[in-house]
Write an enzyme that holds these catalytic residues in place. Structure first.
Site, mmCIF file in Angstrom:
data_model
loop_
_atom_site.group_PDB
_atom_site.id
_atom_site.type_symbol
_atom_site.label_atom_id
_atom_site.label_comp_id
_atom_site.label_asym_id
_atom_site.label_seq_id
_atom_site.Cartn_x
_atom_site.Cartn_y
_atom_site.Cartn_z
ATOM 1 C CG ASP A 1 -5.931 -7.380 2.810
ATOM 2 O OD1 ASP A 1 -5.217 -6.840 1.949
ATOM 3 O OD2 ASP A 1 -6.857 -8.165 2.525
ATOM 4 C CG HIS B 1 -5.820 -6.660 -1.601
ATOM 5 N ND1 HIS B 1 -6.024 -7.429 -0.470
ATOM 6 C CD2 HIS B 1 -6.429 -7.325 -2.613
ATOM 7 C CE1 HIS B 1 -6.713 -8.512 -0.802
ATOM 8 N NE2 HIS B 1 -6.965 -8.473 -2.099
ATOM 9 C CB SER C 1 -9.539 -10.272 -2.655
ATOM 10 O OG SER C 1 -8.316 -10.804 -2.265
#
Ligand code: CA
Length: 619
Positions: free
Chosen positions: A170, A225, A385
């Site tokens: 990620d 994120h 996600s």
């Protein structure tokens, strides 16, 4: 006020490190301009190994015929990441460039563009909260979601000293966030900050994962994120809001490949997958997607299947049916791939979520999920996600309680342990939403059967572009090769070979194109001494074979990247003194090797080398 300052700083950072790669489009998907992933095969008998001679000859031809330069090579896989000369990038359409490379080189198995992929969040973070603010509104509740996934009720079942590592491929992780005090994977075979690759895995000082964007050992999150996703994974096994416990069960291995804008290259995703499998992760969370079908990527996923690692993927946020219109990597049909759709607190499909009765396994909460955010904060995000990491956390707890279970049986148990919902009937294979407690209980009670269907990558390069028409096409032999790599020592050797170029003789030269200029300008002397080499964030050890005042010939296992500036510390023949020199790596047409030439060495270094040469033999 504090928030404003933080936002301001993050905007400055983002503008400074914005994505440097040029973007082009290929069949509607973004690719890194001029970059290709090329796999070689033995041109005579495709099932046989590609020789070093064939590889070197190909790299040389690629340079001369196609103006393609090696960026990095994975010799164990015969996989090469290459880049066109800047001037050649716009000369031809991408498909013409691919066709030309294939037609002229029988040793090329396949060529594909280096697709760009991106984070799979559907919303952007707008407000960050402190822990005390969070505790005010969640009280003693679970806090991440109010969907009835039964996470807290599972915790008494999974207490104990054992942990399981989940690789989160990620944007990285906020390594100093208090919620991760006890839940960051540590490579115990690596000594921090000693500049040495102690465990010989090809990555120097990789104590807490790796950063594939900048090729260094610091996977600190510069986007947010990855930190949010990682908090969800850890939060399946323990509270991330109450005091994090030293008995936490899930360890995060942060593998950063998405940049500060949440964008990354398929070439880096592939590197991260091999790293995760080779360095102890049992589950890989993939909250990202994009690009067309990539055989190099599906081969990396197949490698994770062979090694019983679960590959959990976000289904995507385009509200479309993945059965008829595939999304990658979610739609790869490798048997360990678990594609996850997003549902809300009431188990309705999220408005953005991709679905697929055949290709999406189950749903998981993915709307307004509260999790960790960089700089010690917490925030809400929505997206598939956010759904995938709940399932990664469950898979990790199942592995914890049933370590012998393979990734195929685990997926089947996960899918049969959902809370079935009639409204999900036509949207996901299991017709249900993840249930942590049922999944872990069923994993504890199941008889481990060891059954695992064979998987062969079912694709040939020519049929690549229309992924939906791929079924039944010719296979390739990569999986057989991987199957031979199971046992311990051999695996370690191959692991190295996967990510490193085994031994390159590196030689000084001046100019790659002009034969006259290729002639040696300086006398060269045989020397037998040690050196350390700094290449990007890595420091590696090698030996020096010859030396001149223009450059040096060395043996090293470094992954050599064309055009890289490297720093070397070279010991004198008697080992009593050393010099520091800088050089550039380039491909030597005359030597058929990568090479290093010194860059503007100082008079004092030149004097040292001249002095050493008095005791050496000219070659
Ligand atoms: Ca290492």
């Amino acid at each position: 006020m504090k928030h404003n300052i933080l936002i301001f700083i993050s905007i400055i950072l983002a503008s400074q490190v914005s994505f440097a790669k040029r973007v082009k489009f290929h069949h509607g998907k973004r690719v890194v301009a001029g970059e290709y992933i090329i796999k070689l095969k033995n041109p005579l008998i495709s099932s046989q190994k590609v020789s070093a001679k064939t590889t070197n000859a190909f790299i040389s031809k690629a340079r001369g015929r196609h103006r393609l330069n090696a960026v990095s090579s994975y010799s164990g896989l015969n996989l090469h990441h290459m880049k066109l000369d800047e001037a050649a990038i716009d000369e031809k359409p991408i498909e013409d460039q691919i066709a030309e490379i294939k037609e002229n080189n029988p040793e090329v198995d396949y060529v594909e563009p280096n697709y760009l992929v991106e984070k799979a969040s559907a919303t952007v973070q707008t407000q960050a909260y402190t822990l005390s603010q969070v505790l005010n509104f969640i009280g003693s509740g679970y806090g991440m979601t109010s969907a009835a996934i039964q996470a807290q009720n599972t915790w008494p079942l999974v207490s104990g000293a054992q942990t399981v590592t989940v690789a989160v491929i990620d944007t990285g992780l906020d390594l100093t966030h208090p919620s991760f005090n006890y839940s960051i994977h540590t490579n115990l075979s690596e000594i921090a900050s000693n500049g040495i690759d102690d465990d010989g895995n090809g990555f120097v000082d990789d104590v807490h994962g790796w950063n594939f964007v900048y090729n260094n050992n610091n996977p600190q999150d510069d986007e947010g994120h990855g930190t949010h996703v990682s908090g969800i994974v850890v939060g399946v096994g323990d509270s991330i809001f109450q005091a994090p416990s030293s008995a936490t069960r899930i360890q995060i291995m942060p593998l950063k490949f998405l940049d500060s804008e949440g964008i990354g290259a398929t070439s880096d995703a592939i590197k991260a997958i091999y790293y995760a499998v080779n360095n102890g992760a049992k589950v890989i969370n993939n909250s990202w997607g994009g690009g067309n079908y990539s055989q190099a990527l599906v081969e990396a996923i197949a490698y994770s299947y062979t090694h019983d690692v679960s590959f959990v993927v976000a289904s995507g946020n385009m509200a479309k049916n993945n059965d008829s219109s595939p999304t990658y990597p979610a739609s790869y049909n490798v048997p360990n791939v678990i594609s996850v759709a997003a549902t809300d607190d009431l188990d309705n499909m999220a408005y953005f979520s991709n679905y697929g009765k055949s290709t999406v396994g189950l749903s998981s909460p993915g709307v307004n999920i509260l999790s960790t955010w960089p700089n010690g904060y917490y925030a809400y995000l929505s997206g598939t996600s956010m759904a995938a990491p709940f399932v990664s956390g469950v898979a990790a707890l199942m592995k914890l309680k049933s370590p012998q279970m393979n990734s195929y049986q685990m997926k089947n148990i996960l899918l049969s342990s959902v809370d079935q919902k009639s409204n999900l009937n036509n949207y996901v294979q299991s017709s249900g939403r993840v249930n942590v407690l049922s999944s872990v209980n069923n994993a504890i009670n199941a008889i481990v059967d060891g059954f695992k269907p064979a998987y062969t990558v079912q694709v040939s390069m020519n049929d690549r572009e229309l992924a939906s028409s791929l079924a039944g096409r010719g296979g390739c032999g990569s999986i057989e090769k991987i199957n031979q790599q199971e046992n311990g020592f051999k695996k370690a050797i191959i692991t190295l070979a996967l990510l490193l170029i085994p031994v390159f003789l590196v030689r000084a030269f001046r100019n790659t194109n002009n034969q006259k200029a290729n002639r040696r300008r300086h006398d060269r002397y045989a020397i037998n001494s040690q050196m350390t080499l700094k290449l990007g964030g890595q420091e590696l050890i090698g030996s020096v074979k010859t030396i001149s005042v223009g450059g040096t010939e060395i043996n090293t296992q470094a992954l050599l990247t064309n055009g890289s500036v490297i720093k070397m510390t070279i010991s004198s023949p008697d080992g009593k003194e050393s010099i520091q020199v800088e050089g550039s790596i380039v491909w030597s047409e005359s030597e058929k090797r990568y090479g290093v030439a010194f860059n503007n060495i100082s008079d004092s270094v030149r004097a040292r080398i001249t002095q050493w040469q008095k005791a050496l033999i000219k070659v």
